[in-house]
Motif scaffolding. Structure first.
Motif, PDB file in Angstrom:
ATOM      1  N   VAL A  94       1.452   5.897   5.015  1.00 58.41           N
ATOM      2  CA  VAL A  94       1.929   7.059   4.475  1.00 58.41           C
ATOM      3  C   VAL A  94       3.426   7.533   4.999  1.00 58.41           C
ATOM      4  CG1 VAL A  94       1.602   9.464   4.952  1.00 58.41           C
ATOM      5  CG2 VAL A  94      -0.358   7.973   4.516  1.00 58.41           C
ATOM      6  N   MET A  95       3.905   6.839   6.054  1.00 62.34           N
ATOM      7  CA  MET A  95       5.098   7.091   6.544  1.00 62.34           C
ATOM      8  C   MET A  95       5.993   6.232   5.861  1.00 62.34           C
ATOM      9  SD  MET A  95       4.828   7.815  10.807  1.00 62.34           S
ATOM     10  CE  MET A  95       6.578   8.309  11.088  1.00 62.34           C
ATOM     11  N   LEU A  96       5.706   5.054   5.689  1.00 59.86           N
ATOM     12  CA  LEU A  96       6.552   4.007   4.867  1.00 59.86           C
ATOM     13  C   LEU A  96       6.698   4.781   3.303  1.00 59.86           C
ATOM     14  CD1 LEU A  96       5.354   0.495   5.779  1.00 59.86           C
ATOM     15  CD2 LEU A  96       7.530   1.849   6.489  1.00 59.86           C
ATOM     16  N   ALA A  97       5.526   5.222   2.996  1.00 59.49           N
ATOM     17  CA  ALA A  97       5.586   5.692   1.686  1.00 59.49           C
ATOM     18  C   ALA A  97       6.530   6.839   1.644  1.00 59.49           C
ATOM     19  CB  ALA A  97       4.396   6.473   1.187  1.00 59.49           C
ATOM     20  N   THR A 125      -4.668   3.423  -2.768  1.00 64.60           N
ATOM     21  CA  THR A 125      -5.225   2.123  -3.590  1.00 64.60           C
ATOM     22  C   THR A 125      -4.324   0.898  -3.427  1.00 64.60           C
ATOM     23  OG1 THR A 125      -4.079   2.481  -5.689  1.00 64.60           O
ATOM     24  CG2 THR A 125      -6.058   3.381  -5.457  1.00 64.60           C
ATOM     25  N   THR A 126      -4.726  -0.396  -3.333  1.00 64.79           N
ATOM     26  CA  THR A 126      -4.318  -1.406  -3.069  1.00 64.79           C
ATOM     27  C   THR A 126      -4.155  -2.507  -4.198  1.00 64.79           C
ATOM     28  OG1 THR A 126      -4.277  -3.332  -1.268  1.00 64.79           O
ATOM     29  CG2 THR A 126      -6.471  -2.643  -1.863  1.00 64.79           C
ATOM     30  N   THR A 168       2.128 -11.732  -3.405  1.00 67.60           N
ATOM     31  CA  THR A 168       2.230 -11.446  -4.676  1.00 67.60           C
ATOM     32  C   THR A 168       1.882  -9.861  -5.016  1.00 67.60           C
ATOM     33  OG1 THR A 168      -0.190 -12.009  -5.037  1.00 67.60           O
ATOM     34  CG2 THR A 168       1.520 -13.697  -5.482  1.00 67.60           C
ATOM     35  N   ALA A 169       1.119  -9.244  -4.186  1.00 69.94           N
ATOM     36  CA  ALA A 169       0.945  -7.817  -4.231  1.00 69.94           C
ATOM     37  C   ALA A 169       2.432  -7.086  -3.967  1.00 69.94           C
ATOM     38  CB  ALA A 169      -0.056  -7.321  -3.465  1.00 69.94           C
ATOM     39  N   TRP A 170       3.026  -7.715  -2.816  1.00 64.59           N
ATOM     40  CA  TRP A 170       4.101  -6.732  -2.146  1.00 64.59           C
ATOM     41  C   TRP A 170       5.407  -7.213  -2.983  1.00 64.59           C
ATOM     42  CZ3 TRP A 170       6.738  -3.159  -0.867  1.00 64.59           C
ATOM     43  CH2 TRP A 170       8.072  -3.290  -0.023  1.00 64.59           C
ATOM     44  N   TYR A 171       5.696  -8.554  -3.325  1.00 68.18           N
ATOM     45  CA  TYR A 171       6.931  -8.955  -3.828  1.00 68.18           C
ATOM     46  C   TYR A 171       6.869  -8.852  -5.266  1.00 68.18           C
ATOM     47  CZ  TYR A 171       8.593 -10.379   0.715  1.00 68.18           C
ATOM     48  OH  TYR A 171       8.972 -10.384   1.947  1.00 68.18           O
ATOM     49  N   GLY A 172       5.645  -9.124  -5.869  1.00 70.54           N
ATOM     50  CA  GLY A 172       5.253  -9.194  -7.338  1.00 70.54           C
ATOM     51  C   GLY A 172       4.794  -7.970  -8.080  1.00 70.54           C
ATOM     52  N   ASP A 173       4.367  -7.191  -6.956  1.00 69.41           N
ATOM     53  CA  ASP A 173       3.949  -5.978  -7.539  1.00 69.41           C
ATOM     54  C   ASP A 173       2.751  -6.284  -8.716  1.00 69.41           C
ATOM     55  OD1 ASP A 173       3.586  -3.184  -7.761  1.00 69.41           O
ATOM     56  OD2 ASP A 173       5.100  -2.824  -9.248  1.00 69.41           O
ATOM     57  N   ARG A 174       1.991  -6.971  -8.371  1.00 68.49           N
ATOM     58  CA  ARG A 174       0.660  -7.405  -9.288  1.00 68.49           C
ATOM     59  C   ARG A 174      -0.579  -7.126  -8.718  1.00 68.49           C
ATOM     60  NH1 ARG A 174       4.194  -6.058 -12.103  1.00 68.49           N
ATOM     61  NH2 ARG A 174       4.988  -7.035 -13.958  1.00 68.49           N
ATOM     62  N   GLN A 175      -1.488  -6.840  -9.083  1.00 70.53           N
ATOM     63  CA  GLN A 175      -2.960  -6.648  -8.546  1.00 70.53           C
ATOM     64  C   GLN A 175      -3.537  -8.296  -8.306  1.00 70.53           C
ATOM     65  OE1 GLN A 175      -6.483  -5.502 -10.711  1.00 70.53           O
ATOM     66  NE2 GLN A 175      -6.817  -4.197  -9.143  1.00 70.53           N
ATOM     67  N   LEU A 186       0.998  -1.301  -0.130  1.00 75.82           N
ATOM     68  CA  LEU A 186       0.142  -0.012  -0.024  1.00 75.82           C
ATOM     69  C   LEU A 186       0.942   1.293   0.170  1.00 75.82           C
ATOM     70  CD1 LEU A 186      -2.750   1.787   0.284  1.00 75.82           C
ATOM     71  CD2 LEU A 186      -2.827   0.914   2.626  1.00 75.82           C
ATOM     72  N   ALA A 187       1.990   1.194   0.694  1.00 73.85           N
ATOM     73  CA  ALA A 187       2.652   2.336   0.797  1.00 73.85           C
ATOM     74  C   ALA A 187       3.445   2.434  -0.575  1.00 73.85           C
ATOM     75  CB  ALA A 187       4.100   2.085   1.871  1.00 73.85           C
ATOM     76  N   ARG A 188       3.971   1.762  -1.206  1.00 73.91           N
ATOM     77  CA  ARG A 188       4.393   1.513  -2.525  1.00 73.91           C
ATOM     78  C   ARG A 188       3.383   2.369  -3.571  1.00 73.91           C
ATOM     79  NH1 ARG A 188       6.722  -3.789  -4.581  1.00 73.91           N
ATOM     80  NH2 ARG A 188       4.300  -4.172  -4.617  1.00 73.91           N
ATOM     81  N   ASN A 189       2.322   2.046  -3.503  1.00 70.93           N
ATOM     82  CA  ASN A 189       1.180   2.653  -4.358  1.00 70.93           C
ATOM     83  C   ASN A 189       1.110   4.233  -4.008  1.00 70.93           C
ATOM     84  OD1 ASN A 189       0.726   0.396  -5.736  1.00 70.93           O
ATOM     85  ND2 ASN A 189      -1.010  -0.163  -4.605  1.00 70.93           N
ATOM     86  N   ILE A 190       1.166   4.356  -2.790  1.00 73.35           N
ATOM     87  CA  ILE A 190       1.049   5.994  -2.348  1.00 73.35           C
ATOM     88  C   ILE A 190       2.440   6.484  -2.823  1.00 73.35           C
ATOM     89  CG2 ILE A 190       0.876   7.532  -0.526  1.00 73.35           C
ATOM     90  CD1 ILE A 190      -0.555   5.263   1.023  1.00 73.35           C
ATOM     91  N   ALA A 191       3.552   5.934  -2.730  1.00 78.11           N
ATOM     92  CA  ALA A 191       4.680   6.484  -3.257  1.00 78.11           C
ATOM     93  C   ALA A 191       4.696   6.836  -4.672  1.00 78.11           C
ATOM     94  CB  ALA A 191       5.820   5.785  -2.621  1.00 78.11           C
ATOM     95  N   LYS A 192       4.137   6.006  -5.444  1.00 76.55           N
ATOM     96  CA  LYS A 192       3.943   6.096  -6.976  1.00 76.55           C
ATOM     97  C   LYS A 192       3.125   6.817  -7.281  1.00 76.55           C
ATOM     98  CE  LYS A 192       5.927   1.368  -8.123  1.00 76.55           C
ATOM     99  NZ  LYS A 192       5.515   0.092  -8.713  1.00 76.55           N
ATOM    100  N   GLY A 193       2.189   7.522  -6.584  1.00 79.66           N
ATOM    101  CA  GLY A 193       1.211   8.428  -6.906  1.00 79.66           C
ATOM    102  C   GLY A 193      -0.114   7.757  -7.193  1.00 79.66           C
TER     103      GLY A 193
END
Length: 531
Positions: free
Chosen positions: A113-116, A65-66, A499-506, A54-61
């Motif tokens: 948000v802090m992780l982002a 979203t999850t 798979t969402a975290w390591y694979g970065d896929r929905q 979730l933090a990565r999605n926030i950081a990517k703009g």
């Protein structure tokens, strides 16, 4: 300076305190590095990976979203938006929000948000070599662990401040060293969970309450000083509530403390604290209600998990049977069943080690300092509230990891238990007729070693576990499989958080029946892979 002046400065408070703090920080740094080498492992819990992706999605703009899609959150979205779909063509085309970005309905925002922000500042390397050796750590996981270990050091400093404010420097130093030597906190620090951040908010809030009580009883500054600390207490309560929803239950003892021991302006202080607290949490609750119809999203239904729905069946269900008549039976059933486990297994180890015994016996003692007695009442009230909350919200995550899990709320009271337990130990020690004065320091040293024994044993061979959480989590394998899909494609998995975290896929959680699979695939979005 001359030699004699240097020696005098070292013996006096002028340089002695900075040297002690320097030594304390050096010990903390050595423990961080040692635990990274000895006790680190990749993320192994559902919630830790969920926060990270979730933090990565926030950081990517991509907004809040999850990529970890729970069927139950789809149910809540469609139930809320059923009346709006006729007026909004976008909702009619994508009612499950699988094409336009699925809003997260499970996690409060502060920790992601802090992780982002951390991902924006530090060089996170999400790609991993497929041929990487099995012993290689996943670099983002290690950076998240280092961030949480930094929060552990901040919590250590707050333990010192609380110990010195309530008791004296001796209690503060011993409590701080025992806190640093408690293995359970180090295990939480490398878990990737939000517990360390929650602990910082809790200790900062407690420090503000102590300052309010002492300022009300013996004013030392301007009248506004008391109100400032009351406002800060409300601020930390709000931040903690948006770090973990269950933290909100502490609003009851916090506001009671402010209204009872807040001095002649206690009503104004309590009102200001409430306004700040409400101003922080209300917008997010309104967002959840507007999006899902529930104030805390999917977490609003934790009461019926492991009661009407075993394991994770509620989260995997598109059409759950939710009945308001189940609320009261679920509450009492979980309270009695889980409360029995808490009373027999968790309360005896409240501080993370054996110092809880001194704390429990010390409850029978009345201290001369009224601040200690009043704050102890706040602790007892908080303990009751947290025990009840922990019992009724318990889900399968506790079964997966009984000690290190996001539902362990009693860990927050551990540092306070250490402070009061050490204080009672020193009271007993002062009443002993020791033949020589030096024996006092020997007994304190033995006490510290015994309290920290689990951590010392952890560092001894053999290694307690491998640094890769396999099975089932092996980042190169998960990422290799996920890369079979394009970034905008959907997969279904029995561990979609990984798979969402390591694979970065929905990734959508496996549904309990084949009909729901075809409903997703044929109606909302094609499922291109099963993992």
């Amino acid at each position: 300076m001359r030699t004699q002046e240097i020696i005098h400065a070292l013996e006096s408070a002028k340089l002695a305190r900075p040297l002690r703090f320097g030594l304390l920080l050096l010990i903390a740094l050595l423990l961080v590095l040692t635990y990274q080498w000895r006790g680190y492992r990749n993320l192994s819990s559902l919630e830790a990976m969920d926060h990270a992706q979730l933090a990565r999605n926030i950081a990517k703009g991509k907004g809040y979203t999850t990529d970890f899609v729970r069927p139950f959150s789809v149910f809540l979205l469609r139930q809320r938006e059923a009346k709006q779909a006729g007026n909004d063509p976008a909702l009619a085309r994508d009612p499950a929000h699988l094409r336009t970005g699925h809003p997260d309905l499970s996690n409060p925002p502060v920790y992601p948000v802090m992780l982002a922000g951390l991902m924006k500042v530090l060089p996170f390397k999400f790609e991993v070599k497929v041929e990487a050796p099995p012993t290689d750590a996943y670099q983002p996981d290690r950076l998240i662990a280092l961030f949480n270990q930094t929060l552990l050091v901040v919590a250590m400093l707050l333990v010192f401040l609380l110990g010195r404010r309530l008791f004296d420097e001796t209690v503060a130093w011993i409590s701080t060293f025992v806190f640093l030597g408690t293995d359970l906190y180090w295990r939480f620090s490398v878990s990737g969970l939000s517990t360390m951040l929650l602990l910082v908010w809790f200790l900062a809030m407690c420090w503000c309450l102590v300052e309010v009580e002492q300022e009300a009883r013996a004013p030392k500054g301007r009248p506004a000083r008391l109100l400032i600390f009351a406002v800060l207490a409300g601020l930390f309560l709000g931040l903690g509530s948006l770090t973990r929803y269950s933290f909100m239950i502490l609003a009851v003892p916090v506001f009671i403390f402010l209204l009872v021991w807040g001095g002649p302006r206690r009503w104004l202080g309590g009102l200001l604290a409430f306004v700040v607290f409400a101003g922080i949490v209300s917008p997010w609750i309104a967002r959840n209600v507007n999006t899902s119809g529930a104030p805390f999203g999917t977490a609003s239904y934790a009461l019926v998990e492991n009661y009407k729905y075993a394991e994770y069946q509620l989260q995997r269900n598109f059409n759950p049977d939710l009945d308001a008549k189940d609320i009261l039976p679920a509450f009492w059933t979980k309270l009695l069943a889980n409360g029995r486990t808490i009373a027999t297994q968790e309360l005896p180890h409240l501080g993370g080690n054996w110092v809880a015994g001194f704390f429990l016996v010390g409850l029978l003692m009345v201290f001369r300092n009224p601040a200690i007695n009043r704050f102890r009442l706040f602790m007892i009230a908080s303990l009751v509230m947290l025990v009840v909350t922990q019992a009724v919200i318990r889900t399968q995550q506790f079964q997966d990891s009984p000690d290190v899990n996001p539902e362990n709320l009693l860990i927050l009271l551990g540092p306070l238990v250490l402070i009061f337990g050490v204080g009672f130990f020193l009271v007993l020690l002062d009443n002993l007729n020791l033949p020589i004065a030096e024996l006092r320091y020997i007994l304190i040293g033995v006490f510290g070693v015994v309290m920290c024994l689990p951590l010392f044993l952890f560092f001894l061979p053999p290694r307690p576990y491998h640094n890769i959480a396999f099975p089932p989590y092996y980042p190169p394998s998960i990422q290799k499989t996920a890369r079979f899909l394009r970034p905008d494609e959907l997969m279904m998995s029995d561990m979609p958080w990984a798979t969402a975290w390591y694979g970065d896929r929905q990734s959508v959680w496996t549904t309990p029946n084949i009909g729901d699979f075809f409903k997703i695939n044929d109606t909302w979005k094609p499922i291109q892979a099963l993992y």
